[in-house]
Design a protein around this motif. Structure first.
Motif, PDB file in Angstrom:
ATOM      1  N   GLN A 173       0.829  -1.204   0.000  1.00  0.00           N
ATOM      2  CA  GLN A 173       0.000   0.000   0.000  1.00  0.00           C
ATOM      3  C   GLN A 173       0.866   1.258   0.000  1.00  0.00           C
ATOM      4  OE1 GLN A 173      -2.777  -0.382   3.304  1.00  0.00           O
ATOM      5  NE2 GLN A 173      -2.918  -2.562   2.857  1.00  0.00           N
ATOM      6  N   LEU A 174       1.892   1.272   0.852  1.00  0.00           N
ATOM      7  CA  LEU A 174       2.777   2.436   0.928  1.00  0.00           C
ATOM      8  C   LEU A 174       3.596   2.588  -0.352  1.00  0.00           C
ATOM      9  CD1 LEU A 174       3.977   2.079   4.621  1.00  0.00           C
ATOM     10  CD2 LEU A 174       2.348   3.758   3.693  1.00  0.00           C
ATOM     11  N   TYR A 175       4.046   1.465  -0.890  1.00  0.00           N
ATOM     12  CA  TYR A 175       4.828   1.484  -2.125  1.00  0.00           C
ATOM     13  C   TYR A 175       4.018   2.097  -3.262  1.00  0.00           C
ATOM     14  CZ  TYR A 175       7.194  -0.094  -6.292  1.00  0.00           C
ATOM     15  OH  TYR A 175       7.796  -0.122  -7.523  1.00  0.00           O
ATOM     16  N   PHE A 176       2.805   1.598  -3.471  1.00  0.00           N
ATOM     17  CA  PHE A 176       2.000   2.104  -4.575  1.00  0.00           C
ATOM     18  C   PHE A 176       1.531   3.533  -4.323  1.00  0.00           C
ATOM     19  CE2 PHE A 176       1.757  -2.443  -5.637  1.00  0.00           C
ATOM     20  CZ  PHE A 176       2.190  -2.351  -6.952  1.00  0.00           C
ATOM     21  N   ARG A 177       1.329   3.903  -3.075  1.00  0.00           N
ATOM     22  CA  ARG A 177       0.983   5.295  -2.768  1.00  0.00           C
ATOM     23  C   ARG A 177       2.118   6.221  -3.212  1.00  0.00           C
ATOM     24  NH1 ARG A 177      -2.529   8.441  -0.376  1.00  0.00           N
ATOM     25  NH2 ARG A 177      -1.828  10.309   0.684  1.00  0.00           N
ATOM     26  N   ALA A 178       3.364   5.787  -2.979  1.00  0.00           N
ATOM     27  CA  ALA A 178       4.519   6.589  -3.398  1.00  0.00           C
ATOM     28  C   ALA A 178       4.590   6.723  -4.916  1.00  0.00           C
ATOM     29  CB  ALA A 178       5.802   5.971  -2.850  1.00  0.00           C
ATOM     30  N   LEU A 179       3.931   5.820  -5.638  1.00  0.00           N
ATOM     31  CA  LEU A 179       3.897   5.865  -7.104  1.00  0.00           C
ATOM     32  C   LEU A 179       2.607   6.518  -7.618  1.00  0.00           C
ATOM     33  CD1 LEU A 179       5.359   2.339  -7.929  1.00  0.00           C
ATOM     34  CD2 LEU A 179       6.531   4.547  -7.996  1.00  0.00           C
ATOM     35  N   ASP A 180       1.915   7.253  -6.747  1.00  0.00           N
ATOM     36  CA  ASP A 180       0.693   8.010  -7.086  1.00  0.00           C
ATOM     37  C   ASP A 180      -0.545   7.160  -7.296  1.00  0.00           C
ATOM     38  OD1 ASP A 180       1.956  10.483  -6.831  1.00  0.00           O
ATOM     39  OD2 ASP A 180       2.686  10.412  -8.893  1.00  0.00           O
ATOM     40  N   PHE A 181      -0.568   5.946  -6.755  1.00  0.00           N
ATOM     41  CA  PHE A 181      -1.792   5.157  -6.739  1.00  0.00           C
ATOM     42  C   PHE A 181      -2.600   5.597  -5.519  1.00  0.00           C
ATOM     43  CE2 PHE A 181       0.664   2.589  -9.551  1.00  0.00           C
ATOM     44  CZ  PHE A 181      -0.200   1.760 -10.232  1.00  0.00           C
ATOM     45  N   ARG A 182      -3.926   5.573  -5.651  1.00  0.00           N
ATOM     46  CA  ARG A 182      -4.802   5.934  -4.536  1.00  0.00           C
ATOM     47  C   ARG A 182      -5.841   4.841  -4.336  1.00  0.00           C
ATOM     48  NH1 ARG A 182      -1.019   8.460  -3.740  1.00  0.00           N
ATOM     49  NH2 ARG A 182      -0.777  10.707  -3.816  1.00  0.00           N
ATOM     50  N   ALA A 183      -6.198   4.596  -3.085  1.00  0.00           N
ATOM     51  CA  ALA A 183      -7.239   3.611  -2.772  1.00  0.00           C
ATOM     52  C   ALA A 183      -8.581   4.167  -3.231  1.00  0.00           C
ATOM     53  CB  ALA A 183      -7.258   3.320  -1.280  1.00  0.00           C
ATOM     54  N   VAL A 184      -9.348   3.342  -3.951  1.00  0.00           N
ATOM     55  CA  VAL A 184     -10.633   3.803  -4.460  1.00  0.00           C
ATOM     56  C   VAL A 184     -11.793   2.911  -4.022  1.00  0.00           C
ATOM     57  CG1 VAL A 184      -9.680   5.017  -6.468  1.00  0.00           C
ATOM     58  CG2 VAL A 184     -10.298   2.598  -6.675  1.00  0.00           C
ATOM     59  N   GLU A 185     -11.472   1.739  -3.454  1.00  0.00           N
ATOM     60  CA  GLU A 185     -12.543   0.811  -3.088  1.00  0.00           C
ATOM     61  C   GLU A 185     -12.009  -0.227  -2.113  1.00  0.00           C
ATOM     62  OE1 GLU A 185     -15.463  -2.433  -5.358  1.00  0.00           O
ATOM     63  OE2 GLU A 185     -14.098  -1.193  -6.538  1.00  0.00           O
TER      64      GLU A 185
ATOM     65  N   GLN B 100      -5.692   2.672  -7.531  1.00  0.00           N
ATOM     66  CA  GLN B 100      -5.822   3.173  -8.899  1.00  0.00           C
ATOM     67  C   GLN B 100      -4.791   4.258  -9.170  1.00  0.00           C
ATOM     68  OE1 GLN B 100      -9.727   4.296 -11.067  1.00  0.00           O
ATOM     69  NE2 GLN B 100      -9.110   6.135 -10.003  1.00  0.00           N
ATOM     70  N   TYR B 101      -4.196   4.173 -10.344  1.00  0.00           N
ATOM     71  CA  TYR B 101      -3.339   5.237 -10.866  1.00  0.00           C
ATOM     72  C   TYR B 101      -4.075   5.810 -12.066  1.00  0.00           C
ATOM     73  CZ  TYR B 101       0.398   7.622 -13.347  1.00  0.00           C
ATOM     74  OH  TYR B 101       1.136   8.574 -14.002  1.00  0.00           O
ATOM     75  N   VAL B 102      -4.215   7.119 -12.105  1.00  0.00           N
ATOM     76  CA  VAL B 102      -4.887   7.765 -13.236  1.00  0.00           C
ATOM     77  C   VAL B 102      -3.867   8.618 -13.971  1.00  0.00           C
ATOM     78  CG1 VAL B 102      -6.713   9.358 -13.944  1.00  0.00           C
ATOM     79  CG2 VAL B 102      -7.095   7.809 -12.031  1.00  0.00           C
TER      80      VAL B 102
END
Length: 179
Positions: A124-136, A153-155
């Motif tokens: 979760q922390l890794y992907f957050r650092a890559l601009d992914f956000r929890a959406v569901e 999700q990354y947009v």
């Protein structure tokens, strides 16, 4: 005298299509990475689907990471991604994610989705650092433990939601912005 941990050196990897002979190394990385790893049959079942793609990250002649993803009309869906333990925190995962981001387009696929276990804080922390956000939150997403999952999700930057592009406000705040 205190010792300060030194950062691992960053490595450059070559990312290519996964081939059958990569499977032993991919399985070794999978088993070293997950408490409930996929078996070879699961990899093969997924990779036989028309819209699924497997990629590996090579350092020299060695496979040091892999990713499996699905192509959908408006998104890429990551099904599995892992890096060999001794190559973590060296930029391998970041390069694989960058490869996926490079496949996005403002005209077609604009986002990347993936699912991670609620207990997998490092992912979760890794992907957050890559601009992914929890959406569901997906309740009881994992059959092996009944654990919930977060959909991340990354947009693609500079992509407006379809509703705004078409000029149809999504909610009262959007309506106020237009008015």
């Amino acid at each position: 005298m205190s010792t300060v941990p030194t950062a691992k050196a960053q490595v450059r990897v070559h990312i290519r299509w996964m081939i059958r002979r990569d499977m032993p190394e991919v399985l070794a990385i999978e088993h070293a990475s997950y408490e409930f790893p996929w078996c070879e049959e699961e990899f093969l079942r997924v990779l036989r689907q028309r819209n699924c793609i497997g990629m590996v990250a090579e350092c020299g002649e060695r496979v040091v990471g892999f990713m499996i993803y699905e192509l959908h009309k408006s998104r890429l869906q990551v099904l599995n991604l892992a890096v060999a333990p001794e190559f973590r925190r060296m930029g391998v995962g970041r390069q694989m994610v960058a490869k996926l981001v490079g496949k996005l387009s403002s005209h077609r696929r604009t986002k990347i989705l993936l699912q991670t276990r609620e207990s997998n804080l490092s992912a979760q922390l890794y992907f957050r650092a890559l601009d992914f956000r929890a959406v569901e939150v997906v309740r009881e997403a994992y059959e092996d433990t009944g654990e919930d999952a977060y959909v991340l999700q990354y947009v693609l930057p500079d992509v407006l939601p379809t509703e705004l592009v078409e000029g149809v406000p999504v909610n009262r705040i959007a309506r106020q912005l237009e008015g």
